[in-house]
Design an enzyme around this catalytic site. Structure first.
Site, short mmCIF file in Angstrom:
data_model
loop_
_atom_site.label_atom_id
_atom_site.label_comp_id
_atom_site.label_asym_id
_atom_site.label_seq_id
_atom_site.Cartn_x
_atom_site.Cartn_y
_atom_site.Cartn_z
N HIS A 284 -3.08 -9.83 1.77
CA HIS A 284 -2.67 -10.57 2.97
C HIS A 284 -2.30 -11.98 2.51
O HIS A 284 -2.80 -12.46 1.49
CB HIS A 284 -3.79 -10.64 4.00
CG HIS A 284 -4.29 -9.31 4.46
ND1 HIS A 284 -5.52 -8.80 4.10
CD2 HIS A 284 -3.69 -8.37 5.24
CE1 HIS A 284 -5.67 -7.61 4.65
NE2 HIS A 284 -4.58 -7.32 5.34
N GLU A 322 -0.31 -3.19 5.27
CA GLU A 322 -0.35 -2.60 6.62
C GLU A 322 0.20 -3.58 7.65
O GLU A 322 -0.51 -4.03 8.53
CB GLU A 322 -1.78 -2.15 6.98
CG GLU A 322 -2.91 -2.88 6.25
CD GLU A 322 -3.34 -4.18 6.93
OE1 GLU A 322 -2.60 -4.69 7.77
OE2 GLU A 322 -4.41 -4.69 6.60
#
Length: 379
Positions: A284, A322
């Protein structure tokens, strides 16, 4: 993952190196006429750099010429300075030269070395996996050169962590190594003439920076972690104490620009949604500084982050992510970065798309650089 990925893969502006059939090279007439040197530093080792001047390339180490290369038709003729006994140092110098030449000339498919008068050096390069013997010639391939650790990782000499399984929340997975400390990766970016680097978060030093970034409305719109300093101190402390995560600060030169969280997928929330392998990794990111948004910078930090994850453990074959399934721009950008869309699935907090980048594609398609077409940009 960020909302502002713009990795358009094109290079412009640099005087090209002309490639001879068979893998040799020579400088273009324009570059030779200019006669100006170009320097390509080894970012993780301040004592070593590669200097190009007309048709000659030198690897400088500790202020002296370690290696010299000169184009001879289709060959790169290598001269080893002072016949050093440390062939590991020679190998690292050859790797530095190759990174520079492949960086200056991204369309170059291979380099062929002439080492007939130095069989010991040739044997050392082949043994290290830096070069392969093709049709009786010692050949350097970009996909192999860029999988070496020495030119980018601080702990390059550290072997892979031994395989030993443990359990976390009912999931069986390999034990993870202790978190590194300080700078873990650095790479010179020729199209920016700057160094991108990643270092492990130091809470005492980095808390004000991460606190400011997490409270940026643009960041909070997709991270949802705005709050006071105490909240963010606890947040970073939790990440630092979690064996499956490593928090990093990214910088260009001396300027921090972003916060990164790397995770081992098998222990992560993503694991139930696909068959996670032991060494799959995910990430991330927050790009916290507006001045470092946009394609010029993302074509540097994004592939460098992927490069670090693949180099950190040679058993990592896949990198996953994701992003929100509705975030079409981000998905298009990840497509350009080499990620494949696998499927959509539902997290408790969002509908997500599973994306995946293969080691073989990253290195085989040379995704550490913006493009293979056109001339590169000025170093």
């Amino acid at each position: 993952m960020p909302a502002d990925l713009h990795p358009e893969r094109e290079w412009t502006g640099m005087t090209p190196v002309q490639i001879n059939e068979g893998g040799g090279f020579r400088m273009s007439a324009t570059a030779s006429a200019a006669g100006s040197a170009r320097t390509f530093p080894v970012a993780i080792d301040a004592t070593m750099s590669v200097v190009r001047d007309d048709d000659e390339i030198e690897v400088i180490a500790d202020g002296a010429a370690l290696l010299s290369f000169r184009s001879d038709g289709e060959l790169m003729r290598l001269t080893v300075g002072d016949e050093p006994r440390d062939f590991r140092r020679v190998s690292r110098g050859v790797a530095a030269m190759a990174e520079a030449v492949f960086g200056w000339t991204p369309s170059l498919e291979r380099l062929v070395l002439a080492l007939d008068d130095n069989p010991a050096a040739a044997s050392a390069l082949a043994r290290d996996g830096l070069a392969v013997v093709t049709d009786g010639r010692l050949t350097l391939r970009p996909d192999m050169v860029m999988q070496r650790r020495e030119n980018w990782l601080t702990d390059a000499a550290c072997p892979p962590f031994p395989l030993s399984y443990t359990m976390t929340d009912g999931r069986r997975h390999p034990r993870r190594p202790p978190k590194p400390v300080g700078t873990v990766y650095a790479r010179f970016i020729p199209w920016l003439s700057d160094v991108v680097s990643f270092r492990v978060v130091d809470i005492a030093h980095d808390l004000p920076l991460v606190h400011r970034w997490l409270n940026d409305p643009r960041v909070d719109s997709f991270w949802n972690e705005a709050g006071d300093v105490d909240k963010h101190r606890e947040y970073l402390s939790r990440i630092m104490s979690d064996p499956h995560m490593v928090p990093l600060i990214g910088s260009f030169g001396d300027q921090p620009f972003g916060y990164f969280e790397l995770y081992w997928a098998k222990e992560n929330r993503i694991a139930p949604f696909y068959e996670a392998a032991d060494y799959d990794r995910g990430w991330h990111v927050i790009v916290g500084e507006d001045g470092f948004r946009g394609r010029r910078f993302i074509t540097a930090w994004l592939p460098s982050l992927m490069h670090y994850m693949f180099l950190d453990d040679c058993r990592t074959e896949r990198i996953v992510g994701e992003p929100a399934a509705a975030h079409s721009q981000q998905l298009r950008n990840l497509d350009l970065a080499g990620f494949a869309r696998i499927k959509n699935f539902d997290f408790p907090h969002k509908r997500a798309t599973l994306v995946m980048l293969l080691r073989e594609r990253f290195f085989g398609d040379r995704l550490w650089q913006p493009a293979l077409k056109e001339a590169p940009i000025e170093a």
